[in-house]
Design an enzyme around this catalytic site. Sequence first.
Site, PDB file in Angstrom:
ATOM      1  N   LYS A 169      22.873  34.859  -6.622  1.00 36.82           N
ATOM      2  CA  LYS A 169      22.180  33.715  -7.225  1.00 36.82           C
ATOM      3  C   LYS A 169      22.492  33.595  -8.700  1.00 36.82           C
ATOM      4  CE  LYS A 169      18.281  33.090  -4.120  1.00 36.82           C
ATOM      5  NZ  LYS A 169      16.831  32.947  -4.020  1.00 36.82           N
TER       6      LYS A 169
ATOM      7  N   LYS B  89      26.412  33.157   5.745  1.00 30.80           N
ATOM      8  CA  LYS B  89      25.147  32.810   6.408  1.00 30.80           C
ATOM      9  C   LYS B  89      24.797  31.333   6.204  1.00 30.80           C
ATOM     10  CE  LYS B  89      21.614  33.462   3.203  1.00 30.80           C
ATOM     11  NZ  LYS B  89      20.383  33.853   2.630  1.00 30.80           N
TER      12      LYS B  89
ATOM     13  N   LYS C 153      20.352  26.752   3.037  1.00 35.50           N
ATOM     14  CA  LYS C 153      20.034  25.377   2.621  1.00 35.50           C
ATOM     15  C   LYS C 153      20.642  25.048   1.262  1.00 35.50           C
ATOM     16  CE  LYS C 153      15.560  27.415   1.820  1.00 35.50           C
ATOM     17  NZ  LYS C 153      14.362  27.756   2.530  1.00 35.50           N
TER      18      LYS C 153
END
Length: 332
Positions: A114, A196, A199
């Site tokens: 992130k 994976k 969203k």
Amino acid sequence: MSEKKTIFSGIQPSGALTLGNYLGAIKNWVELQEDYHSIFCIVDMHAITVPKEPKDLRHNTLEVLSNYIASGLDPDKATLFIQSHVSAHAELAWVLNCFSYFGELGRMTQFKDKSKKNEGNITAGLFDYPVLMAADILLYQTDLVPVGEDQRQHLELSRDIAQRFNNRFSPTFVVPEPYISKIGAKVMSLQDPLSKMSKSDDNDNSYILLNDKPDDILRKFKRAVTDSVGVIGYNTEQPGVKNLIDICSKITGESAEAIVQKFENKGYAELKQTTAEIVIEELRPIREESEKLLKDKEYLQRIYQKGAEKAEDVGRKTLRKVYKKVGFVSRY
Ligand code: TYM
């Protein structure tokens, strides 16, 4: 509290939920709620670790609650609440911060991923995220944490922090175990079956959302990336095909072997079509019910208020114990 063991889990309201969130988490919760003392949270405080529009966050929080209920979580059986409503989460997180190390937090792969995406804007909150998650879990003396594979490392950290605190003082926290189901724990991207389904992916063909319409679901599955082997097999060399089989298997309960057998001598187009149909029928009632629930704000409020009260009762007890152990003077 009852004799039953406790499960706790949560989802970030950072956008519409994906099929990954559903198959990796919620679907298991629905089954587990019958046998466990169940607490499910919408972790809005985690969601602000990366920039969020306030009005989107408000909407998404209630949408996730609607998804929980529409998927079959029963507010009379499970405690459903919003993280920021129970201040003990933030309070315990602070104490646990003082028992967590800079080095171990820096090793968290989700933080590394992130922070790459948010370069130049890496907040202390993003770094500290797993400690708040440990607080969520340890506050309720959780025995089992049903999550997808991507949360395994965070779970390990929660266990380390619990053990460290227990060793430093005396047994205070239950040391939680992960519950990661064999099938569905890592639903892969439809466009890149080696990563994976998420969203936050830029390509919206890579994920299925719980509120996608049947036409969108069909289109996305038709475009799913497979391989050039040409035979339907269940193995790591064919990750795209394996992903479709896993999705079918998790929803229908059939084994991967049985699905492969069914598709003997059939092509990828048929597998994609069947997977799409299975997903459409699984998600249809959830989408329709979620839409209805989302319009009934008073009903949702009754649920999350009741949930927060119940959660608060348990959470306060743990927090009081923790404050006493570390040496804070009691106010009463
Ligand atoms: P989050 O919001 O990213 O995801 C929520 C749940 O969905 C699972 N999941 C998946 N499972 C299978 N395949 C996928 N592609 C997939 N994508 C997501 C996740 O593993 C997770 O179970 N840090 C957590 C939220 C959290 C939490 C907690 C969880 C905060 N406090 C305490 C458990 C206990 C997170 O960001 O999940």
